[in-house]
Design a protein around this motif. Structure first.
Motif, PDB file in Angstrom:
ATOM      1  N   GLY A  99       0.775  -1.238   0.000  1.00  0.00           N
ATOM      2  CA  GLY A  99       0.000   0.000   0.000  1.00  0.00           C
ATOM      3  C   GLY A  99       0.798   1.274   0.000  1.00  0.00           C
ATOM      4  O   GLY A  99       0.234   2.369   0.059  1.00  0.00           O
ATOM      5  N   GLY A 100       2.119   1.191  -0.061  1.00  0.00           N
ATOM      6  CA  GLY A 100       2.954   2.392  -0.102  1.00  0.00           C
ATOM      7  C   GLY A 100       3.044   2.943  -1.512  1.00  0.00           C
ATOM      8  O   GLY A 100       2.816   2.230  -2.490  1.00  0.00           O
ATOM      9  N   ALA A 101       3.381   4.206  -1.618  1.00  0.00           N
ATOM     10  CA  ALA A 101       3.535   4.859  -2.919  1.00  0.00           C
ATOM     11  C   ALA A 101       4.972   4.696  -3.407  1.00  0.00           C
ATOM     12  O   ALA A 101       5.920   4.881  -2.634  1.00  0.00           O
ATOM     13  N   ILE A 102       5.134   4.366  -4.677  1.00  0.00           N
ATOM     14  CA  ILE A 102       6.462   4.156  -5.250  1.00  0.00           C
ATOM     15  C   ILE A 102       7.365   5.371  -5.041  1.00  0.00           C
ATOM     16  O   ILE A 102       8.566   5.237  -4.806  1.00  0.00           O
ATOM     17  N   GLU A 103       6.791   6.582  -5.074  1.00  0.00           N
ATOM     18  CA  GLU A 103       7.586   7.793  -4.891  1.00  0.00           C
ATOM     19  C   GLU A 103       8.277   7.832  -3.534  1.00  0.00           C
ATOM     20  O   GLU A 103       9.324   8.460  -3.380  1.00  0.00           O
ATOM     21  N   GLU A 104       7.681   7.177  -2.546  1.00  0.00           N
ATOM     22  CA  GLU A 104       8.250   7.183  -1.197  1.00  0.00           C
ATOM     23  C   GLU A 104       9.501   6.313  -1.098  1.00  0.00           C
ATOM     24  O   GLU A 104      10.237   6.393  -0.113  1.00  0.00           O
ATOM     25  N   THR A 105       9.775   5.489  -2.098  1.00  0.00           N
ATOM     26  CA  THR A 105      10.948   4.615  -2.069  1.00  0.00           C
ATOM     27  C   THR A 105      12.177   5.258  -2.692  1.00  0.00           C
ATOM     28  O   THR A 105      13.291   4.787  -2.491  1.00  0.00           O
ATOM     29  N   LEU A 106      11.983   6.328  -3.444  1.00  0.00           N
ATOM     30  CA  LEU A 106      13.088   6.937  -4.188  1.00  0.00           C
ATOM     31  C   LEU A 106      14.155   7.499  -3.251  1.00  0.00           C
ATOM     32  O   LEU A 106      13.868   8.315  -2.374  1.00  0.00           O
ATOM     33  N   GLY A 107      15.383   7.053  -3.441  1.00  0.00           N
ATOM     34  CA  GLY A 107      16.511   7.563  -2.666  1.00  0.00           C
ATOM     35  C   GLY A 107      16.602   7.043  -1.242  1.00  0.00           C
ATOM     36  O   GLY A 107      17.523   7.416  -0.513  1.00  0.00           O
ATOM     37  N   ARG A 108      15.695   6.185  -0.825  1.00  0.00           N
ATOM     38  CA  ARG A 108      15.730   5.675   0.555  1.00  0.00           C
ATOM     39  C   ARG A 108      16.845   4.652   0.706  1.00  0.00           C
ATOM     40  O   ARG A 108      17.036   3.788  -0.139  1.00  0.00           O
ATOM     41  N   LYS A 109      17.566   4.768   1.788  1.00  0.00           N
ATOM     42  CA  LYS A 109      18.691   3.883   2.051  1.00  0.00           C
ATOM     43  C   LYS A 109      18.388   3.040   3.291  1.00  0.00           C
ATOM     44  O   LYS A 109      17.718   3.497   4.207  1.00  0.00           O
ATOM     45  N   CYS A 110      18.883   1.834   3.296  1.00  0.00           N
ATOM     46  CA  CYS A 110      18.636   0.947   4.429  1.00  0.00           C
ATOM     47  C   CYS A 110      19.576   1.311   5.571  1.00  0.00           C
ATOM     48  O   CYS A 110      20.693   0.795   5.679  1.00  0.00           O
ATOM     49  N   ILE A 111      19.114   2.204   6.406  1.00  0.00           N
ATOM     50  CA  ILE A 111      19.898   2.661   7.554  1.00  0.00           C
ATOM     51  C   ILE A 111      20.126   1.515   8.543  1.00  0.00           C
ATOM     52  O   ILE A 111      21.184   1.428   9.168  1.00  0.00           O
ATOM     53  N   CYS A 112      19.156   0.624   8.657  1.00  0.00           N
ATOM     54  CA  CYS A 112      19.265  -0.500   9.601  1.00  0.00           C
ATOM     55  C   CYS A 112      20.467  -1.386   9.292  1.00  0.00           C
ATOM     56  O   CYS A 112      21.085  -1.939  10.197  1.00  0.00           O
ATOM     57  N   ASN A 113      20.795  -1.551   8.018  1.00  0.00           N
ATOM     58  CA  ASN A 113      21.960  -2.336   7.631  1.00  0.00           C
ATOM     59  C   ASN A 113      23.212  -1.478   7.494  1.00  0.00           C
ATOM     60  O   ASN A 113      24.312  -1.932   7.791  1.00  0.00           O
ATOM     61  N   ALA A 114      23.053  -0.243   7.045  1.00  0.00           N
ATOM     62  CA  ALA A 114      24.219   0.599   6.762  1.00  0.00           C
ATOM     63  C   ALA A 114      24.931   1.076   8.026  1.00  0.00           C
ATOM     64  O   ALA A 114      26.164   1.148   8.043  1.00  0.00           O
ATOM     65  N   LEU A 115      24.192   1.421   9.079  1.00  0.00           N
ATOM     66  CA  LEU A 115      24.855   1.910  10.292  1.00  0.00           C
ATOM     67  C   LEU A 115      25.671   0.818  10.986  1.00  0.00           C
ATOM     68  O   LEU A 115      26.814   1.078  11.393  1.00  0.00           O
ATOM     69  N   PRO A 116      25.162  -0.419  11.120  1.00  0.00           N
ATOM     70  CA  PRO A 116      26.038  -1.470  11.654  1.00  0.00           C
ATOM     71  C   PRO A 116      27.275  -1.701  10.775  1.00  0.00           C
ATOM     72  O   PRO A 116      28.359  -1.984  11.283  1.00  0.00           O
ATOM     73  N   ALA A 117      27.121  -1.558   9.447  1.00  0.00           N
ATOM     74  CA  ALA A 117      28.275  -1.705   8.558  1.00  0.00           C
ATOM     75  C   ALA A 117      29.310  -0.624   8.851  1.00  0.00           C
ATOM     76  O   ALA A 117      30.517  -0.868   8.761  1.00  0.00           O
ATOM     77  N   THR A 118      28.869   0.567   9.234  1.00  0.00           N
ATOM     78  CA  THR A 118      29.784   1.652   9.592  1.00  0.00           C
ATOM     79  C   THR A 118      30.587   1.289  10.834  1.00  0.00           C
ATOM     80  O   THR A 118      31.717   1.734  11.005  1.00  0.00           O
ATOM     81  N   ALA A 119      30.000   0.452  11.683  1.00  0.00           N
ATOM     82  CA  ALA A 119      30.689   0.002  12.892  1.00  0.00           C
ATOM     83  C   ALA A 119      31.445  -1.306  12.651  1.00  0.00           C
ATOM     84  O   ALA A 119      31.883  -1.955  13.596  1.00  0.00           O
TER      85      ALA A 119
END
Length: 196
Positions: free
Chosen positions: A126-146
């Motif tokens: 039910g989400g709008a495709i426009e809401e996905t543009l440019g979104r990054k997976c912070i949940c995976n990316a921040l642990p990768a930073t650590a």
């Protein structure tokens, strides 16, 4: 002087100046993020300090990165999600789900979705495709930073995203001559205007 107006005082001797002007605190997270004791992966810290030393450190406010919709300060660094190619090469997956959002399903039940998950999943929920543009997976990316990026069978290890304030350009000021790292104690000493 509110602490958020005193961000520019997060530099050597800055705390004393900010307090003299009536501040109750300062923003200084960036200095601590790149010190020896921080949880940021050692190679990322070295690269950030090298960029600062070379006068090439750069931070931008990404209005789309976070699935929460809040602006997110991102350091421009190679091999991180700040690069379009790195972002584009990452296979979208939402397997940790820390930032998922609740939504009401047509049958009345509650479901979860995240604008950083695969686009087709988000739209199906039910989400709008426009809401996905440019979104990054912070949940995976921040642990990768650590240094705790999840290994992926199809694409190596999850890429990091490095968050930092505008003071990333001046973290090199915390380095003693001839040194490549600094400690949290160095930050505190310099903020208080102490001399060695």
């Amino acid at each position: 002087l509110p602490f958020w107006l005193a961000g520019s005082y997060g530099r050597p001797g800055g705390l004393a100046r900010a307090l003299a002007l009536g501040a109750t605190g300062i923003q200084v997270g960036t200095a601590f993020a790149f010190c020896e004791e921080s949880g940021v992966e050692r190679g990322i810290k070295r690269r950030a300090l090298a960029l600062s030393r070379a006068g090439q450190a750069s931070v931008y406010t990404d209005p789309l990165a976070s699935p929460t919709g809040f602006p997110f300060k991102v350091a421009r660094m190679e091999a991180t999600l700040s690069e379009e190619d790195c972002y584009g090469d990452r296979h979208r997956v939402c397997d940790l789900g820390y930032l998922r959002q609740l939504y009401r399903k047509p049958d009345g039940d509650v479901g979860y979705r995240c604008p950083a998950e695969p686009e087709e999943n988000y739209v199906r929920r039910g989400g709008a495709i426009e809401e996905t543009l440019g979104r990054k997976c912070i949940c995976n990316a921040l642990p990768a930073t650590a240094g705790m990026g999840q290994p992926r069978s199809d694409a190596g290890v999850e890429p990091p995203i490095v968050t930092a304030g505008d003071d990333l350009v001046s973290v090199v000021d915390y380095l003693e001559p001839g040194c490549d790292t600094y400690t949290a104690a160095d930050v505190v000493e310099r903020l208080l205007g102490a001399t060695k």
